[in-house]
Design an enzyme around this catalytic site. Structure first.
Site, PDB file in Angstrom:
ATOM      1  N   GLU A 184       0.909   5.457   1.027  1.00 42.98           N
ATOM      2  CA  GLU A 184       0.252   6.483   1.854  1.00 42.98           C
ATOM      3  C   GLU A 184       0.493   7.882   1.290  1.00 42.98           C
ATOM      4  O   GLU A 184       1.610   8.223   0.908  1.00 42.98           O
ATOM      5  CB  GLU A 184       0.807   6.399   3.282  1.00 42.98           C
ATOM      6  CG  GLU A 184       0.221   7.433   4.216  1.00 42.98           C
ATOM      7  CD  GLU A 184       0.656   7.224   5.661  1.00 42.98           C
ATOM      8  OE1 GLU A 184       0.611   6.072   6.142  1.00 42.98           O
ATOM      9  OE2 GLU A 184       1.048   8.209   6.295  1.00 42.98           O
ATOM     10  N   SER A 188       0.843  -1.200   0.000  1.00 40.80           N
ATOM     11  CA  SER A 188       0.000   0.000   0.000  1.00 40.80           C
ATOM     12  C   SER A 188       0.873   1.243   0.000  1.00 40.80           C
ATOM     13  O   SER A 188       2.057   1.191   0.379  1.00 40.80           O
ATOM     14  CB  SER A 188      -0.919  -0.019   1.218  1.00 40.80           C
ATOM     15  OG  SER A 188      -0.172  -0.268   2.391  1.00 40.80           O
ATOM     16  N   ASP A 193      -1.754  12.490  16.720  1.00 35.29           N
ATOM     17  CA  ASP A 193      -0.801  13.259  17.522  1.00 35.29           C
ATOM     18  C   ASP A 193      -1.542  14.401  18.174  1.00 35.29           C
ATOM     19  O   ASP A 193      -2.374  15.049  17.537  1.00 35.29           O
ATOM     20  CB  ASP A 193       0.340  13.773  16.629  1.00 35.29           C
ATOM     21  CG  ASP A 193       1.359  12.672  16.395  1.00 35.29           C
ATOM     22  OD1 ASP A 193       1.597  11.893  17.334  1.00 35.29           O
ATOM     23  OD2 ASP A 193       1.892  12.589  15.285  1.00 35.29           O
ATOM     24  N   PHE A 230      11.565  14.362  11.385  1.00 31.95           N
ATOM     25  CA  PHE A 230      10.468  13.379  11.526  1.00 31.95           C
ATOM     26  C   PHE A 230      10.860  12.304  12.545  1.00 31.95           C
ATOM     27  O   PHE A 230      10.073  11.913  13.392  1.00 31.95           O
ATOM     28  CB  PHE A 230      10.226  12.643  10.206  1.00 31.95           C
ATOM     29  CG  PHE A 230       9.436  13.405   9.171  1.00 31.95           C
ATOM     30  CD1 PHE A 230       8.936  14.679   9.401  1.00 31.95           C
ATOM     31  CD2 PHE A 230       9.192  12.815   7.928  1.00 31.95           C
ATOM     32  CE1 PHE A 230       8.219  15.356   8.415  1.00 31.95           C
ATOM     33  CE2 PHE A 230       8.473  13.480   6.944  1.00 31.95           C
ATOM     34  CZ  PHE A 230       7.991  14.747   7.192  1.00 31.95           C
ATOM     35  N   HIS A 245       4.138  -1.029   3.488  1.00 28.79           N
ATOM     36  CA  HIS A 245       3.303   0.181   3.387  1.00 28.79           C
ATOM     37  C   HIS A 245       4.275   1.353   3.220  1.00 28.79           C
ATOM     38  O   HIS A 245       5.082   1.621   4.109  1.00 28.79           O
ATOM     39  CB  HIS A 245       2.471   0.341   4.663  1.00 28.79           C
ATOM     40  CG  HIS A 245       1.678   1.604   4.722  1.00 28.79           C
ATOM     41  ND1 HIS A 245       0.569   1.824   3.927  1.00 28.79           N
ATOM     42  CD2 HIS A 245       1.813   2.736   5.469  1.00 28.79           C
ATOM     43  CE1 HIS A 245       0.063   3.031   4.195  1.00 28.79           C
ATOM     44  NE2 HIS A 245       0.803   3.600   5.118  1.00 28.79           N
TER      45      HIS A 245
HETATM   46  C1  LIG Z   1       0.792   3.868   9.878  1.00 27.40           C
HETATM   47  C2  LIG Z   1       0.604   5.165  10.638  1.00 27.40           C
HETATM   48  C3  LIG Z   1      -0.256   6.138  10.134  1.00 27.40           C
HETATM   49  C4  LIG Z   1      -0.464   7.339  10.822  1.00 27.40           C
HETATM   50  N1  LIG Z   1      -1.326   8.277  10.302  1.00 27.40           N
HETATM   51  C5  LIG Z   1      -1.619   9.406  11.005  1.00 27.40           C
HETATM   52  C6  LIG Z   1      -2.582  10.346  10.548  1.00 27.40           C
HETATM   53  O1  LIG Z   1      -3.160  10.182   9.474  1.00 27.40           O
HETATM   54  N2  LIG Z   1      -2.854  11.430  11.308  1.00 27.40           N
HETATM   55  C7  LIG Z   1      -2.228  11.645  12.522  1.00 27.40           C
HETATM   56  O2  LIG Z   1      -2.518  12.652  13.194  1.00 27.40           O
HETATM   57  N3  LIG Z   1      -1.290  10.778  12.974  1.00 27.40           N
HETATM   58  C8  LIG Z   1      -0.974   9.664  12.251  1.00 27.40           C
HETATM   59  N4  LIG Z   1      -0.045   8.765  12.734  1.00 27.40           N
HETATM   60  C9  LIG Z   1       0.663   9.075  13.981  1.00 27.40           C
HETATM   61  C10 LIG Z   1      -0.133   8.635  15.218  1.00 27.40           C
HETATM   62  O3  LIG Z   1      -1.359   9.320  15.267  1.00 27.40           O
HETATM   63  C11 LIG Z   1       0.716   8.961  16.437  1.00 27.40           C
HETATM   64  O4  LIG Z   1       1.839   8.136  16.508  1.00 27.40           O
HETATM   65  C12 LIG Z   1      -0.041   9.024  17.760  1.00 27.40           C
HETATM   66  O5  LIG Z   1       0.798   9.662  18.719  1.00 27.40           O
HETATM   67  C13 LIG Z   1      -0.433   7.642  18.310  1.00 27.40           C
HETATM   68  O6  LIG Z   1      -1.484   7.111  17.614  1.00 27.40           O
HETATM   69  P1  LIG Z   1      -1.908   5.578  17.883  1.00 27.40           P
HETATM   70  O7  LIG Z   1      -3.137   5.341  17.132  1.00 27.40           O
HETATM   71  O8  LIG Z   1      -0.751   4.692  17.663  1.00 27.40           O
HETATM   72  O9  LIG Z   1      -2.223   5.692  19.452  1.00 27.40           O
HETATM   73  P2  LIG Z   1      -2.479   4.646  20.589  1.00 27.40           P
HETATM   74  O10 LIG Z   1      -2.468   3.252  20.132  1.00 27.40           O
HETATM   75  O11 LIG Z   1      -3.676   5.145  21.336  1.00 27.40           O
HETATM   76  O12 LIG Z   1      -1.172   4.874  21.507  1.00 27.40           O
HETATM   77  C14 LIG Z   1      -0.756   6.179  21.924  1.00 27.40           C
HETATM   78  C15 LIG Z   1       0.075   6.095  23.198  1.00 27.40           C
HETATM   79  O13 LIG Z   1      -0.773   5.787  24.310  1.00 27.40           O
HETATM   80  C16 LIG Z   1      -0.419   4.539  24.902  1.00 27.40           C
HETATM   81  N5  LIG Z   1      -1.706   3.824  25.082  1.00 27.40           N
HETATM   82  C17 LIG Z   1      -2.451   3.233  24.122  1.00 27.40           C
HETATM   83  N6  LIG Z   1      -3.583   2.725  24.625  1.00 27.40           N
HETATM   84  C18 LIG Z   1      -3.569   2.998  25.948  1.00 27.40           C
HETATM   85  C19 LIG Z   1      -4.476   2.741  26.997  1.00 27.40           C
HETATM   86  N7  LIG Z   1      -5.641   2.106  26.785  1.00 27.40           N
HETATM   87  N8  LIG Z   1      -4.131   3.165  28.260  1.00 27.40           N
HETATM   88  C20 LIG Z   1      -2.971   3.826  28.470  1.00 27.40           C
HETATM   89  N9  LIG Z   1      -2.066   4.108  27.502  1.00 27.40           N
HETATM   90  C21 LIG Z   1      -2.362   3.705  26.248  1.00 27.40           C
HETATM   91  C22 LIG Z   1       0.496   3.838  23.914  1.00 27.40           C
HETATM   92  O14 LIG Z   1       1.445   3.016  24.584  1.00 27.40           O
HETATM   93  C23 LIG Z   1       1.147   5.022  23.213  1.00 27.40           C
HETATM   94  O15 LIG Z   1       2.244   5.517  23.959  1.00 27.40           O
HETATM   95  C24 LIG Z   1       0.208   7.565  12.056  1.00 27.40           C
HETATM   96  C25 LIG Z   1       1.097   6.586  12.552  1.00 27.40           C
HETATM   97  C26 LIG Z   1       1.302   5.405  11.866  1.00 27.40           C
HETATM   98  C27 LIG Z   1       2.265   4.380  12.422  1.00 27.40           C
END
Ligand SMILES: Cc1cc2nc3c(=O)[nH]c(=O)nc-3n(C[C@H](O)[C@H](O)[C@H](O)COP(=O)(O)OP(=O)(O)OC[C@H]3O[C@@H](n4cnc5c(N)ncnc54)[C@H](O)[C@@H]3O)c2cc1C
Length: 280
Positions: free
Chosen positions: A13, A11, A104, A211, A261
């Protein structure tokens, strides 16, 4: 213990372009990358509202060209009602794959909204839409920069996967051992979903360093020093980058990674060269 992948998913992005020139450039990029027949194109989504309309517009354009498009959806700062509306819109347009993220946290954000972590978003999508969407989540082989510990981050990833994710895509990294160790740890905790490595082509050292510092991806010392030493010599940076990333992809695929990806940054050149060198 790593596995042999049965089927592989490739894929690309993109981010939603903001100008007419950017939109045209992305169309050209898409035309070039379409020849590789990816499983889908994904489109990022800005936390806090910056690029959100652009995500929908870009996804619909990709879909109208006959390709599968996967919008990213970040939940930080969002309400359940906002997310429900967006999901409904995607569903009405026949979108079947969502990249579900926390996002983020924009600087200065004080209200976190109704979702705190991505696992809550995954649960919400499953509860509202059953199996309609294939849900992708993010994985961090070198661990998320805000994680309290590696163990805690792994436990959080496992919780997110068990909340209903179908597959994961990783943050980029340059050390394949980090990826294979992460996959093994996840498997040992009973999670079998495919974890597709995220690949960042190297084009510009200062941008890559910025980054990487922000997202916690380690640039190995030898690579950082070599890239830095090239200064303004962009041809040498590009040539080294192509060698390093092609080698990384090959090691990942040979070791059983279930696809790749690519973070294209809306450009086709480096990705196409890497693809051709891999003979995919
Ligand atoms: C493939 C990919 C695509 C991305 N695309 C985007 C995008 O389009 N837009 C954007 O803004 N960002 C994007 N990001 C970045 C991402 O949003 C950030 O890395 C963000 O800080 C974490 O998102 P996450 O969904 O991994 O969070 P989570 O899985 O929620 O994790 C975030 C943090 O919280 C902790 N955590 C998770 N769940 C819990 C819980 N239940 N209790 C306590 N702590 C917890 C984790 O250990 C981690 O440190 C992308 C990242 C990747 C790898």
């Amino acid at each position: 213990m790593t596995e042999i992948a049965v089927s592989q998913t490739y894929s690309f992005e993109f981010f939603p372009p903001k100008t007419p020139e950017g939109i045209e450039k992305l169309r050209n990029t898409r035309r070039q990358l379409a020849q590789f027949k990816p499983e889908f194109f994904s489109v990022t989504f800005g936390a806090g509202g910056t690029t959100q309309d652009g995500t929908l517009a870009t996804v619909l354009e990709i879909q109208s060209e006959g390709f599968d498009a996967a919008p990213h959806l970040s939940c930080i700062g969002a309400t359940r009602a906002n997310v429900a509306t967006l999901l409904k819109t995607y569903r009405e347009h026949g979108i079947r794959r969502i990249v579900a993220l926390r996002g983020d946290i924009p600087s200065g954000m004080v209200e976190f909204g109704e979702f705190r972590y991505a696992n809550e978003l995954v649960e919400f999508i499953r509860a509202e839409h059953g199996d309609w969407f294939h849900i992708e989540v993010a994985a961090y082989p070198e661990y998320h920069p805000q994680a309290r510990s590696a163990q805690d981050d792994l436990a959080n990833f496992v919780r997110k996967a068990k909340a209903g994710a179908d597959s994961a895509m990783t943050q980029y990294f340059f050390n394949p051992d980090a990826y294979f160790a992460f996959v093994d740890e996840v498997r040992a905790r009973g999670v079998e979903i495919p974890i597709v490595p995220g690949i960042m082509p190297i084009n510009n050292f200062s941008q890559l360093a910025r980054f990487s510092d922000a997202c916690g991806a380690e640039i190995p010392r030898w690579l950082r020093l070599k890239l830095q030493g090239y200064g303004d010599d962009s041809a040498s940076i590009k040539a080294l980058g192509l060698d390093v990333i092609t080698d990384l992809c090959r090691k990942l695929l040979d070791g059983g990674a279930p696809g790749l990806h690519f973070y294209t940054l809306n450009a086709a050149g480096n990705v196409s060269t890497i693809w051709q060198r891999l003979g995919l």
